[in-house]
Motif scaffolding. Structure first.
Motif, mmCIF file in Angstrom:
data_model
loop_
_atom_site.group_PDB
_atom_site.id
_atom_site.type_symbol
_atom_site.label_atom_id
_atom_site.label_comp_id
_atom_site.label_asym_id
_atom_site.label_seq_id
_atom_site.Cartn_x
_atom_site.Cartn_y
_atom_site.Cartn_z
ATOM 1 N N LYS A 43 44.672 40.862 45.953
ATOM 2 C CA LYS A 43 45.231 39.633 45.851
ATOM 3 C C LYS A 43 44.375 38.651 46.420
ATOM 4 O O LYS A 43 44.301 38.828 47.734
ATOM 5 N N ASP A 44 43.808 37.539 46.087
ATOM 6 C CA ASP A 44 42.952 36.581 46.720
ATOM 7 C C ASP A 44 43.358 35.369 46.443
ATOM 8 O O ASP A 44 42.991 34.342 47.271
ATOM 9 N N ILE A 45 44.435 34.866 45.822
ATOM 10 C CA ILE A 45 45.011 33.663 45.584
ATOM 11 C C ILE A 45 46.338 33.762 45.403
ATOM 12 O O ILE A 45 46.857 34.621 44.493
ATOM 13 N N SER A 46 47.274 32.748 45.897
ATOM 14 C CA SER A 46 48.623 32.553 45.514
ATOM 15 C C SER A 46 48.998 31.132 45.040
ATOM 16 O O SER A 46 48.404 30.209 45.935
ATOM 17 N N LEU A 47 49.556 30.856 43.954
ATOM 18 C CA LEU A 47 49.773 29.816 43.424
ATOM 19 C C LEU A 47 51.345 29.528 43.304
ATOM 20 O O LEU A 47 51.975 30.634 43.046
ATOM 21 N N GLN A 70 47.725 28.686 47.884
ATOM 22 C CA GLN A 70 46.369 27.846 48.052
ATOM 23 C C GLN A 70 46.309 26.688 47.118
ATOM 24 O O GLN A 70 45.683 25.802 47.115
ATOM 25 N N LEU A 75 40.866 24.147 38.265
ATOM 26 C CA LEU A 75 41.369 25.376 38.425
ATOM 27 C C LEU A 75 40.401 26.468 38.543
ATOM 28 O O LEU A 75 40.362 27.257 39.676
ATOM 29 N N LYS A 76 39.513 26.800 37.921
ATOM 30 C CA LYS A 76 38.237 27.571 37.788
ATOM 31 C C LYS A 76 37.577 27.580 39.285
ATOM 32 O O LYS A 76 37.345 28.402 39.831
ATOM 33 N N LEU A 97 38.646 26.438 41.868
ATOM 34 C CA LEU A 97 39.362 26.904 42.985
ATOM 35 C C LEU A 97 39.446 28.555 43.131
ATOM 36 O O LEU A 97 39.329 29.075 44.044
ATOM 37 N N ILE A 98 39.602 29.217 41.853
ATOM 38 C CA ILE A 98 39.826 30.662 41.799
ATOM 39 C C ILE A 98 38.250 31.187 42.059
ATOM 40 O O ILE A 98 38.144 32.272 42.725
ATOM 41 N N ALA A 99 37.329 30.741 41.176
ATOM 42 C CA ALA A 99 36.111 31.173 41.385
ATOM 43 C C ALA A 99 34.937 30.385 41.755
ATOM 44 O O ALA A 99 34.102 29.839 41.000
#
Length: 179
Positions: free
Chosen positions: A5-9, A41, A172-173, A175-177
């Protein structure tokens, strides 16, 4: 492989917001807004923000990135355009599904909302079939509801799959990658 788990929305329905602000079963929340925001995040507001979700989030966490998204029916659902339907759903806000059907161009003969996670009894299913027959309408429900129907019932019901489409997927991308 293992999932990491690397991100929480934190995801919020723009029309319902945080509801009464209380936890299940007294309210709609799985955790307090404050708890959710400390781990998140980013936030995602789904649908039109009619209740001031953005202002609340900005007041509580001014640094939090906020994304917007909307639910869109799968392309296969386009075949329902112009069809007379009896829609039914047992989700958090059933009227959201009624709006989806209207947006698809369905003629909504009737719509029946059930409680979230409603277990459809044989009686419920029989009543739905009879009502649809009386109205000369096609039964339509959500993918989440279809799994709670008997196999026989699933054969007579059209299922509308929906997915969240982000209004700014590139942000969004990033932020995630980020790389």
């Amino acid at each position: 492989g293992r999932l990491i788990k690397d991100i929480s929305l934190i995801v919020i329905d723009g029309a319902a917001g945080f509801g009464n602000g209380r936890l299940i079963p007294a309210g709609p929340l799985r955790e307090t807004v404050a708890e959710g925001l400390t781990r998140a995040q980013a936030a995602v507001i789904v649908g039109t923000d009619t209740v001031g979700v953005r202002q609340t989030l900005t007041a509580l966490r001014p640094d939090l990135p906020i994304f917007t998204a909307h639910l869109q029916p799968a392309p296969e659902a386009a075949v329902l355009n112009g069809t007379r339907v009896l829609g039914f759903a047992g989700i958090g806000r059933p009227e959201k599904f009624a709006e989806t059907l209207t947006a698809l161009g369905c003629e909504l003969a009737d719509f029946i909302g059930f409680a979230d996670h409603h277990p459809y009894s044989e009686t419920d299913q029989k009543k739905l079939r009879e009502r649809a027959e009386t109205l000369g309408a096609q039964l339509v429900t959500t993918a989440k509801d279809a799994v709670r129907l008997s196999a026989e019932m699933r054969n007579t019901v059209k299922v509308v799959e929906v997915s969240a489409a982000f209004d700014d997927p590139a942000a969004l991308k990033a932020l995630i990658a980020p790389n």
